[in-house]
Design a protein around this motif. Structure first.
Motif, PDB file in Angstrom:
ATOM      1  N   GLY A   7       0.629  -1.262  -0.133  1.00 10.38           N
ATOM      2  CA  GLY A   7       0.095   0.376   0.190  1.00 10.38           C
ATOM      3  C   GLY A   7       0.521   1.008   0.163  1.00 10.38           C
ATOM      4  N   PRO A   8       0.269   2.339   0.781  1.00 12.17           N
ATOM      5  CA  PRO A   8       0.422   3.444   0.193  1.00 12.17           C
ATOM      6  C   PRO A   8       2.372   3.687   1.023  1.00 12.17           C
ATOM      7  N   GLU A   9       2.512   3.228   2.235  1.00 12.38           N
ATOM      8  CA  GLU A   9       3.399   3.246   3.570  1.00 12.38           C
ATOM      9  C   GLU A   9       4.245   2.594   2.254  1.00 12.38           C
ATOM     10  N   THR A  10       4.394   1.998   1.258  1.00 11.68           N
ATOM     11  CA  THR A  10       5.838   1.399   0.443  1.00 11.68           C
ATOM     12  C   THR A  10       5.862   2.195   0.223  1.00 11.68           C
ATOM     13  N   ALA A  11       5.243   2.688  -0.985  1.00  8.69           N
ATOM     14  CA  ALA A  11       5.254   3.137  -1.757  1.00  8.69           C
ATOM     15  C   ALA A  11       5.707   4.740  -1.551  1.00  8.69           C
ATOM     16  N   SER A  12       5.608   5.133  -0.157  1.00  3.87           N
ATOM     17  CA  SER A  12       6.068   6.940  -0.095  1.00  3.87           C
ATOM     18  C   SER A  12       7.582   6.532   0.478  1.00  3.87           C
ATOM     19  N   VAL A  13       8.450   5.674   0.312  1.00  2.00           N
ATOM     20  CA  VAL A  13       9.255   5.531   0.787  1.00  2.00           C
ATOM     21  C   VAL A  13      10.299   4.897  -0.298  1.00  2.00           C
ATOM     22  N   MET A  14      10.034   4.818  -1.603  1.00  2.00           N
ATOM     23  CA  MET A  14      10.731   4.293  -2.811  1.00  2.00           C
ATOM     24  C   MET A  14      11.765   5.341  -3.064  1.00  2.00           C
ATOM     25  N   ASP A  15      12.501   4.473  -3.221  1.00  2.00           N
ATOM     26  CA  ASP A  15      14.251   5.797  -3.838  1.00  2.00           C
ATOM     27  C   ASP A  15      14.090   6.389  -4.306  1.00  2.00           C
ATOM     28  N   VAL A  16      13.206   6.479  -5.354  1.00  2.00           N
ATOM     29  CA  VAL A  16      12.998   7.568  -6.863  1.00  2.00           C
ATOM     30  C   VAL A  16      11.563   7.897  -7.230  1.00  2.00           C
ATOM     31  N   SER A  17      11.798   9.060  -7.142  1.00  2.00           N
ATOM     32  CA  SER A  17       9.676   8.981  -7.481  1.00  2.00           C
ATOM     33  C   SER A  17       9.944   8.640  -9.224  1.00  2.00           C
ATOM     34  N   PRO A  18       8.387   8.145  -9.094  1.00  2.36           N
ATOM     35  CA  PRO A  18       8.366   7.310 -10.562  1.00  2.36           C
ATOM     36  C   PRO A  18       8.152   8.536 -11.511  1.00  2.36           C
ATOM     37  N   PHE A  19       7.689   9.948 -11.095  1.00  4.09           N
ATOM     38  CA  PHE A  19       7.666  11.299 -12.285  1.00  4.09           C
ATOM     39  C   PHE A  19       8.635  12.129 -11.723  1.00  4.09           C
ATOM     40  N   LYS A  20       9.386  12.335 -12.689  1.00  7.66           N
ATOM     41  CA  LYS A  20      10.978  11.862 -12.635  1.00  7.66           C
ATOM     42  C   LYS A  20      10.633  14.048 -12.680  1.00  7.66           C
ATOM     43  N   PRO A  21      11.908  14.377 -12.218  1.00  5.54           N
ATOM     44  CA  PRO A  21      12.109  16.410 -12.106  1.00  5.54           C
ATOM     45  C   PRO A  21      12.106  17.004 -13.552  1.00  5.54           C
ATOM     46  N   SER A  22      12.171  16.261 -14.091  1.00  4.53           N
ATOM     47  CA  SER A  22      12.137  16.709 -15.939  1.00  4.53           C
ATOM     48  C   SER A  22      11.461  17.040 -16.262  1.00  4.53           C
ATOM     49  N   LEU A  23      10.097  15.879 -16.249  1.00  5.52           N
ATOM     50  CA  LEU A  23       8.503  15.753 -16.596  1.00  5.52           C
ATOM     51  C   LEU A  23       8.084  16.571 -15.471  1.00  5.52           C
ATOM     52  N   VAL A  24       8.374  17.195 -14.625  1.00  8.33           N
ATOM     53  CA  VAL A  24       8.313  18.199 -13.472  1.00  8.33           C
ATOM     54  C   VAL A  24       7.800  19.404 -13.656  1.00  8.33           C
ATOM     55  N   LYS A  25       9.287  19.577 -14.635  1.00 12.39           N
ATOM     56  CA  LYS A  25       9.647  21.337 -14.983  1.00 12.39           C
ATOM     57  C   LYS A  25       9.267  21.143 -15.805  1.00 12.39           C
ATOM     58  N   ALA A  26       8.933  19.853 -16.992  1.00  9.32           N
ATOM     59  CA  ALA A  26       8.354  20.241 -18.526  1.00  9.32           C
ATOM     60  C   ALA A  26       6.615  20.423 -18.555  1.00  9.32           C
ATOM     61  N   VAL A  27       5.628  20.247 -17.298  1.00 16.11           N
ATOM     62  CA  VAL A  27       4.745  20.574 -17.223  1.00 16.11           C
ATOM     63  C   VAL A  27       4.149  22.370 -16.260  1.00 16.11           C
ATOM     64  N   PHE A  28       5.827  22.170 -15.153  1.00 11.58           N
ATOM     65  CA  PHE A  28       5.799  23.888 -15.277  1.00 11.58           C
ATOM     66  C   PHE A  28       5.545  24.925 -16.069  1.00 11.58           C
ATOM     67  N   ARG A  29       6.881  24.265 -17.174  1.00 13.59           N
ATOM     68  CA  ARG A  29       7.079  25.308 -18.337  1.00 13.59           C
ATOM     69  C   ARG A  29       5.959  25.993 -19.355  1.00 13.59           C
ATOM     70  N   ASP A  30       4.993  25.050 -19.260  1.00 15.04           N
ATOM     71  CA  ASP A  30       3.249  25.498 -19.905  1.00 15.04           C
ATOM     72  C   ASP A  30       2.631  26.517 -19.094  1.00 15.04           C
ATOM     73  N   VAL A  31       3.191  26.588 -17.799  1.00  8.89           N
ATOM     74  CA  VAL A  31       2.505  27.470 -16.905  1.00  8.89           C
ATOM     75  C   VAL A  31       2.704  28.047 -16.507  1.00  8.89           C
ATOM     76  N   THR A  32       4.873  27.966 -16.463  1.00  9.52           N
ATOM     77  CA  THR A  32       4.928  29.560 -15.729  1.00  9.52           C
ATOM     78  C   THR A  32       6.377  30.095 -16.373  1.00  9.52           C
ATOM     79  N   PRO A  33       6.824  30.668 -17.054  1.00  9.67           N
ATOM     80  CA  PRO A  33       8.163  30.930 -17.470  1.00  9.67           C
ATOM     81  C   PRO A  33       9.769  30.945 -15.693  1.00  9.67           C
ATOM     82  N   MET A  34       8.884  30.646 -15.404  1.00  8.90           N
ATOM     83  CA  MET A  34      10.068  30.905 -13.881  1.00  8.90           C
ATOM     84  C   MET A  34      10.436  29.468 -14.113  1.00  8.90           C
ATOM     85  N   HIS A  35      11.418  30.033 -13.022  1.00 15.87           N
ATOM     86  CA  HIS A  35      13.031  28.921 -12.820  1.00 15.87           C
ATOM     87  C   HIS A  35      11.575  28.956 -11.918  1.00 15.87           C
TER      88      HIS A  35
END
Length: 259
Positions: A12-40
Motif C-alpha cells: 500500500g501507500p506506506e511502501t510506495a512512500s519510501v521509494m528511493d526514486v519518484s516515478p515522476f521525474k523532475p524533468s517531467l515536472v519542470k516540463a509541466v511547469f514550463r507549460d504554466v509559467t516562465p518562472m525558474h
C-alpha cells in the motif's frame, strides 16, 4: 538457467512512500511547469512536486485496489477509481480531467442555459497550446511504475484516467505555486478535516504550520520547495492525505540542493 529474483510484495501507500526514486521525474515536472509559467523551478521544488503527485496517485491506486479486492478482482478498472473517490473525498483531485474522461460522464452535472436548454459539453480542443489533458500521456511511464510498486495492474482506460488526473493535478499545483510566488503568500487554503465514520480524527494541522507556509521568502522569479508545499495546502483538503503529502515532500527534499 539463472533464477529470476522474486518480485517484492507491496502492501500500500506506506511502501510506495519510501521509494528511493519518484516515478515522476523532475524533468517531467519542470516540463509541466514550463507549460504554466516562465518562472525558474528549483531542483528541490521539482522533487517536492514529484513527491506530492506520487503521494496523491498512490492513495488513489490504493483506494481502487481496495474496491477491486471487494469484488475479488486484481486488475483495476475505471469503476474502481469512482469507488475510491466516492469513499474518500480527499481523492477528488484533478477535476478538470473529469469533463474529458468517459469514466466521469454524468457525474459532473448537466448545465442548462437561461431558457432551460441543456448546454452541450465542450468539444476537445484542436489547439496546439499545451494543456494538462493533451500532455497526460507523458505520465504513463510513471503511472505504470507506481502501479507495479503497489502490486497492481490496470486496464488501459484506468491507466489513461490515472495519467490524466496526475497531469491535471500537477498542472494545478504549478499554477498555485506560481501564484504563491507572485503574491508573496498563500491567499487561500483548505481547513476542512474529513473523517470517515468510526475512524479516529487525524491530529490537527497546526495553524502555525499554515502560517509558516503562507509567509513566503525568496525572490519573485524562482519557485522553491516551500512554494510547492504552500500550493499543496491549496490543492488538498485538510486531512490525512495533505499531511502525508507535505511530510513526504519534506523528506524527499532533505538532501536536495536548492538549485
Amino acid at each position: 538457467m539463472t533464477a529470476q529474483p522474486a518480485r517484492p510484495e507491496r502492501s500500500g501507500p506506506e511502501t510506495a512512500s519510501v521509494m528511493d526514486v519518484s516515478p515522476f521525474k523532475p524533468s517531467l515536472v519542470k516540463a509541466v511547469f514550463r507549460d504554466v509559467t516562465p518562472m525558474h523551478v528549483s531542483r528541490s521544488a521539482a522533487w517536492a512536486a514529484a513527491s506530492v503527485t506520487r503521494t496523491v496517485l498512490t492513495e488513489i491506486i490504493d483506494g481502487a485496489r481496495r474496491a477491486a479486492a471487494a469484488e475479488a478482482r486484481k486488475k483495476l478498472i475505471p469503476g474502481d477509481l469512482l469507488s475510491a473517490i466516492d469513499r474518500n473525498l480527499e481523492l477528488e483531485v484533478g477535476a478538470k480531467w473529469y469533463d474529458h474522461s468517459p469514466t466521469f460522464q454524468g457525474l459532473t452535472g448537466v448545465l442548462y442555459d437561461a431558457e432551460g436548454v441543456i448546454v452541450p459539453s465542450r468539444k476537445r480542443s484542436r489547439s496546439r497550446k499545451p494543456s494538462a489533458v493533451v500532455g497526460a500521456h507523458r505520465f504513463e511511464a510513471g503511472v505504470k511504475k507506481l502501479l507495479w510498486s503497489q502490486g497492481a495492474t490496470a486496464v488501459p482506460a484506468m491507466v489513461r484516467d490515472l495519467n490524466g488526473i496526475a497531469s491535471v493535478f500537477l498542472t494545478d499545483l504549478a499554477r498555485d505555486a506560481a501564484m504563491v510566488v507572485r503574491e508573496g503568500e498563500v491567499k487561500r487554503f483548505g481547513t476542512v478535516t474529513l473523517v470517515m465514520s468510526g475512524e479516529p480524527a487525524p491530529p490537527p494541522f497546526l495553524k502555525d504550520s499554515l502560517r509558516a507556509l503562507s509567509a513566503r521568502r525568496g525572490d519573485g522569479r524562482t519557485i522553491g520547495r516551500d512554494d510547492i508545499l504552500a500550493a499543496t495546502t491549496i490543492q488538498l483538503f485538510g486531512g490525512n492525505l495533505r499531511q502525508r503529502a507535505l511530510t513526504e515532500a519534506r523528506e524527499a527534499t532533505q538532501n536536495t540542493s536548492a538549485g
